[in-house]
Design a protein around this motif. Structure first.
Motif, PDB file in Angstrom:
ATOM      1  N   ALA A 148       0.835  -1.205   0.000  1.00 31.11           N
ATOM      2  CA  ALA A 148       0.000   0.000   0.000  1.00 31.11           C
ATOM      3  C   ALA A 148       0.868   1.253   0.000  1.00 31.11           C
ATOM      4  O   ALA A 148       0.585   2.230  -0.718  1.00 31.11           O
ATOM      5  N   ASP A 149       1.941   1.251   0.799  1.00 31.04           N
ATOM      6  CA  ASP A 149       2.853   2.404   0.808  1.00 31.04           C
ATOM      7  C   ASP A 149       3.503   2.584  -0.558  1.00 31.04           C
ATOM      8  O   ASP A 149       3.654   3.710  -1.050  1.00 31.04           O
ATOM      9  N   ALA A 150       3.909   1.468  -1.180  1.00 29.91           N
ATOM     10  CA  ALA A 150       4.545   1.546  -2.498  1.00 29.91           C
ATOM     11  C   ALA A 150       3.570   2.066  -3.551  1.00 29.91           C
ATOM     12  O   ALA A 150       3.953   2.826  -4.454  1.00 29.91           O
ATOM     13  N   ILE A 151       2.297   1.675  -3.444  1.00 29.33           N
ATOM     14  CA  ILE A 151       1.283   2.137  -4.399  1.00 29.33           C
ATOM     15  C   ILE A 151       1.168   3.652  -4.387  1.00 29.33           C
ATOM     16  O   ILE A 151       1.012   4.292  -5.433  1.00 29.33           O
ATOM     17  N   PHE A 152       1.256   4.250  -3.199  1.00 33.46           N
ATOM     18  CA  PHE A 152       1.118   5.703  -3.105  1.00 33.46           C
ATOM     19  C   PHE A 152       2.455   6.429  -3.268  1.00 33.46           C
ATOM     20  O   PHE A 152       2.497   7.651  -3.193  1.00 33.46           O
ATOM     21  N   ASN A 153       3.537   5.686  -3.468  1.00 35.80           N
ATOM     22  CA  ASN A 153       4.839   6.317  -3.699  1.00 35.80           C
ATOM     23  C   ASN A 153       5.182   6.439  -5.183  1.00 35.80           C
ATOM     24  O   ASN A 153       6.051   7.236  -5.551  1.00 35.80           O
ATOM     25  N   VAL A 154       4.527   5.625  -6.034  1.00 37.95           N
ATOM     26  CA  VAL A 154       4.825   5.736  -7.467  1.00 37.95           C
ATOM     27  C   VAL A 154       4.186   7.019  -8.002  1.00 37.95           C
ATOM     28  O   VAL A 154       3.176   7.490  -7.483  1.00 37.95           O
ATOM     29  N   PRO A 155       4.774   7.625  -9.036  1.00 39.59           N
ATOM     30  CA  PRO A 155       4.213   8.870  -9.571  1.00 39.59           C
ATOM     31  C   PRO A 155       2.862   8.631 -10.238  1.00 39.59           C
ATOM     32  O   PRO A 155       2.576   7.524 -10.702  1.00 39.59           O
ATOM     33  N   PRO A 156       2.013   9.653 -10.291  1.00 38.75           N
ATOM     34  CA  PRO A 156       0.723   9.503 -10.994  1.00 38.75           C
ATOM     35  C   PRO A 156       0.962   9.117 -12.449  1.00 38.75           C
ATOM     36  O   PRO A 156       1.914   9.586 -13.086  1.00 38.75           O
ATOM     37  N   PRO A 157       0.124   8.249 -13.009  1.00 34.69           N
ATOM     38  CA  PRO A 157       0.342   7.805 -14.396  1.00 34.69           C
ATOM     39  C   PRO A 157      -0.006   8.906 -15.399  1.00 34.69           C
ATOM     40  O   PRO A 157      -0.863   9.751 -15.150  1.00 34.69           O
ATOM     41  N   ALA A 158       0.690   8.860 -16.528  1.00 28.23           N
ATOM     42  CA  ALA A 158       0.364   9.771 -17.628  1.00 28.23           C
ATOM     43  C   ALA A 158      -0.956   9.330 -18.250  1.00 28.23           C
ATOM     44  O   ALA A 158      -1.373   8.162 -18.095  1.00 28.23           O
ATOM     45  N   PRO A 159      -1.656  10.213 -18.969  1.00 28.29           N
ATOM     46  CA  PRO A 159      -2.934   9.837 -19.594  1.00 28.29           C
ATOM     47  C   PRO A 159      -2.779   8.606 -20.482  1.00 28.29           C
ATOM     48  O   PRO A 159      -1.872   8.525 -21.319  1.00 28.29           O
ATOM     49  N   GLY A 160      -3.642   7.612 -20.274  1.00 28.19           N
ATOM     50  CA  GLY A 160      -3.614   6.388 -21.067  1.00 28.19           C
ATOM     51  C   GLY A 160      -2.537   5.418 -20.648  1.00 28.19           C
ATOM     52  O   GLY A 160      -2.375   4.369 -21.280  1.00 28.19           O
ATOM     53  N   LYS A 161      -1.783   5.724 -19.600  1.00 26.21           N
ATOM     54  CA  LYS A 161      -0.696   4.853 -19.126  1.00 26.21           C
ATOM     55  C   LYS A 161      -0.992   4.388 -17.706  1.00 26.21           C
ATOM     56  O   LYS A 161      -1.978   4.791 -17.083  1.00 26.21           O
ATOM     57  N   VAL A 162      -0.104   3.533 -17.196  1.00 25.12           N
ATOM     58  CA  VAL A 162      -0.172   3.107 -15.799  1.00 25.12           C
ATOM     59  C   VAL A 162       1.204   3.315 -15.163  1.00 25.12           C
ATOM     60  O   VAL A 162       2.221   3.414 -15.866  1.00 25.12           O
ATOM     61  N   SER A 163       1.228   3.357 -13.832  1.00 28.07           N
ATOM     62  CA  SER A 163       2.495   3.440 -13.088  1.00 28.07           C
ATOM     63  C   SER A 163       2.696   2.124 -12.351  1.00 28.07           C
ATOM     64  O   SER A 163       2.003   1.843 -11.365  1.00 28.07           O
ATOM     65  N   PRO A 164       3.611   1.250 -12.842  1.00 28.69           N
ATOM     66  CA  PRO A 164       3.785  -0.058 -12.217  1.00 28.69           C
ATOM     67  C   PRO A 164       4.825  -0.014 -11.091  1.00 28.69           C
ATOM     68  O   PRO A 164       5.594   0.936 -10.943  1.00 28.69           O
ATOM     69  N   GLY A 165       4.838  -1.086 -10.313  1.00 29.94           N
ATOM     70  CA  GLY A 165       5.829  -1.233  -9.252  1.00 29.94           C
ATOM     71  C   GLY A 165       5.765  -2.616  -8.677  1.00 29.94           C
ATOM     72  O   GLY A 165       4.917  -3.443  -9.059  1.00 29.94           O
ATOM     73  N   LYS A 166       6.670  -2.892  -7.725  1.00 27.47           N
ATOM     74  CA  LYS A 166       6.690  -4.221  -7.114  1.00 27.47           C
ATOM     75  C   LYS A 166       7.146  -4.099  -5.670  1.00 27.47           C
ATOM     76  O   LYS A 166       7.793  -3.127  -5.265  1.00 27.47           O
ATOM     77  N   THR A 167       6.790  -5.111  -4.873  1.00 29.70           N
ATOM     78  CA  THR A 167       7.307  -5.251  -3.515  1.00 29.70           C
ATOM     79  C   THR A 167       7.608  -6.718  -3.277  1.00 29.70           C
ATOM     80  O   THR A 167       6.979  -7.607  -3.868  1.00 29.70           O
TER      81      THR A 167
END
Length: 659
Positions: free
Chosen positions: A576-595
């Protein structure tokens, strides 16, 4: 030759040279004789005069500077108060030796210096605290209240029972000084504010929600592959600290616990308690109290004679009005009194005991009869009209009512005495033979106990005490094998120890830990393989492939969770912390991450949308509470900056040898 010398040192040139030499001696030597003193301060604070704030700190100009000193006694009193607070907060973890460190002493002294600097600043700025404000502050202290109301008897008893005891005048001066030094920082803190835009921005941030998809990879399969001897040696060398046996000690000890000593349960003797009651009779007396009201006509002590006369005349006229049949004293006070603390209550001062009011007021009040109105009475605050409404005679609290209190105090005193006597005898016996606890334990009829072996930070029971561990692992105790000084575990609870066995920290040979090394290598390879799989998925999602399709291809379940609020453990707190640490996604894109979770599982996620919080959703109370918290934080920062700035304008001299 002598005549030649005399001739050459008796002319006007020699006189001029001598005069020039006198000047530096006068400025840099004579003050040592003229201003000799025996300094006793722990810290000295010097500030330039208000009319010359840039005055250089050099003699003789420093004679113009204002000074304040923190005596060694003041420092010791503050240090003891801090010791008691720390002991109450930390309990068994309190370490008296660590508390006595010079760093901690400087910390306490710095706090005192900050307080004195603020007090000097307030005095130089002409800040004053009135009697009414002092009285209101004292009446708010819970220790002086009965059923939520200020009680003069409780006030008197509380002050006399302190060590050392204080008179009401002394305590009032302490409160006055405390209020004076706090007024400027309090005023500075109150000026802090949060703009509406700052509050809105924070509310949007705190209320932010995010749409997220995530897939959880199962724990990696165990790595059963071969591990080469080279890899084993390399891992062992690079992780040597993981294969060390820590330093350990085994102890012999004698524990002295005041709570278990025979005197702690001895019955209180009535004759002794009565004798103590007589000796401390003043503690248990209810002083005479007088229910009073007043009207204050304020006038500056520096006011002209005409202004003084006008104020006196006004007070005399009000006194005359108050004495008229049917006059309402409370109404006159509400309409005319300059005492903001009592005006709204019709001049009511409540029950007043001796040593509470300033002397002229008190002298007049205690010379009056019930129902009498007297005035004008002059004090440093102006002219008073005093109404005495009722007299409550003083009385002595009988022995029977305070017997249990005296018995508890006597038991505590007996316990302290027996504990201190026994500790002293133990120390004396150990000084005769410092390498053994047996004779001292036999003398005190206490057992010699053993504990250990244990490492630093790993003891149980008394060995868990940090103060004991510091002594047990000290170089002198280990090398000498002698008995320690008493180590304080708590109030009336000490222990004397001797290191019976000591084992140095040492490296375990590779042959002994080879299986542990192999397991660590395989665990590391499995974790890296798992991280590589997760990294590959993250890269594919970043390239534009849907996480749900990637998860399905690997037979993983993917979850879509819309509007995840900040702080929600979805799917767990780390992710949950990592989800809110990634930058907001650009239009039509996503911001991925992992833990990578503690059990080895990996979570791959993709944030598809960020929804700012809506400030309108917060209630008025929530907004007010948040704004207050932010203002208090900003105010605390402002006060800290103020104190630092004020310290830079002063010269502080610390006497390290008196700490």
């Amino acid at each position: 030759m002598l005549q030649s010398l005399r001739d050459k040192t008796s002319g006007w040139i020699a006189t001029a040279i001598l005069g020039l030499l006198v000047v530096p001696f006068a400025f840099f030597g004579m003050e040592q004789y003229l201003f000799q003193r025996n300094d006793t301060f722990a810290a000295k604070i010097e500030a330039p005069p208000t009319w010359w704030p840039s005055a250089p700190a050099m003699w003789p100009l420093t004679m113009l500077w204002q000074r304040d000193e923190i005596s060694a006694e003041d420092f010791r009193a503050a240090f003891e108060r801090s010791r008691q607070q720390q002991r109450q907060q930390q309990g068994e973890q309190f370490d008296p030796r660590e508390f006595e460190s010079i760093g901690n002493k400087r910390k306490v002294l710095d706090t005192l210096v900050d307080q004195r600097v603020l007090a000097m600043t307030a005095a130089r700025a002409g800040v004053a605290v009135g009697d009414a404000q002092v009285r209101r502050e004292i009446e708010k202290i819970p220790a002086f209240q009965v059923d939520g109301k200020f009680n003069p008897q409780r006030y008197q008893l509380a002050l006399t029972s302190q060590a050392p005891s204080r008179t009401p005048r002394q305590f009032e001066q302490e409160v006055r000084d405390s209020l004076q030094q706090s007024m400027i920082p309090a005023a500075v803190a109150e000026t802090a504010f949060v703009t509406p835009s700052e509050l809105q921005r924070l509310l949007r941030l705190l209320g932010e929600k995010r749409d997220v998809s995530f897939a959880m990879l199962p724990p990696p399969p165990p790595d059963a592959g071969p591990v080469s001897a080279v890899d084993i040696q390399k891992w062992y060398d690079s992780h040597a600290a993981d294969y060390r046996v820590p330093e350990t000690v085994s102890l012999e000890y004698v524990e002295i616990n005041g709570a278990t000593l025979p005197a702690a349960t001895a019955a209180a003797d009535d004759d002794a308690l009565r004798q103590r009651y007589v000796q401390e009779k003043s503690r248990f007396s209810e002083p005479e109290q007088r229910l009073a009201s007043h009207i204050l006509i304020k006038v500056d002590p520096k006011a002209s004679a005409a202004e003084q006369k006008a104020a006196e005349a006004k007070a005399a006229a009000l006194a005359q009005q108050a004495r008229q049949p049917g006059a309402d004293f409370a109404a006159l006070a509400r309409a005319n009194s300059d005492d903001t603390g009592s005006k709204a209550a019709g001049g009511d001062l409540g029950w007043v005991a001796k040593d509470v009011m300033v002397k002229p007021f008190e002298d007049a009040l205690y010379a009056m009869q019930a129902g009498e109105i007297r005035g004008p009475v002059k004090t440093e605050f102006g002219w008073h009209v005093i109404q005495l409404r009722e007299i409550k005679a003083g009385k002595q609290v009988p022995f029977e009512q305070v017997r249990e209190q005296l018995a508890r105090e006597q038991a505590d005193a007996d316990r302290d005495r027996v504990f201190n006597d026994l500790t002293g005898k133990l120390v004396d016996q150990i000084n005769k033979n410092p390498t053994t606890l047996v004779p001292a334990a036999r003398l005190a009829n206490l057992p010699v106990q053993t504990i250990g072996p244990f490492a630093r930070g790993q003891g149980t029971g008394i060995a868990a005490n940090l103060a004991l561990q510091r002594v047990a692992f000290s170089e002198s105790m280990i090398e000498d094998g002698t008995v320690s000084d008493p180590i304080e575990l708590g109030p009336n609870h000490s222990v004397l120890i001797r290191v019976a066995q000591h084992t140095q920290a040492h490296q375990l040979p590779l042959a002994q830990v080879s299986q542990r090394v192999i397991a660590s290598i395989r665990g590391d390879r499995a974790a890296k393989a798992q991280a590589a799989i997760a990294d590959k998925l993250v890269a594919q999602v970043r390239a534009g492939m849907p996480l749900k399709e990637l998860a399905a291809a690997q037979h993983l379940a993917a979850s879509d969770v819309p509007a995840v609020p900040r702080g929600a453990p979805v799917p767990d707190k780390l992710t949950a912390d990592a989800i809110f640490n990634v930058p907001p996604p650009a239009p039509g894109k996503v911001s991925p991450g992992k833990t990578i979770l503690a059990d080895g599982r990996a979570v791959v996620f993709a944030v598809s949308k960020v929804i700012p919080g809506d400030p309108a959703e917060a209630s008025a109370d929530q907004k007010a509470s948040l704004q207050q918290q932010l203002s208090e934080m900003a105010g605390a920062d402002d006060v800290e900056g103020l104190v630092k700035a004020l310290r830079k304008r002063t010269v502080v001299t610390i006497a390290e040898d008196r700490l």
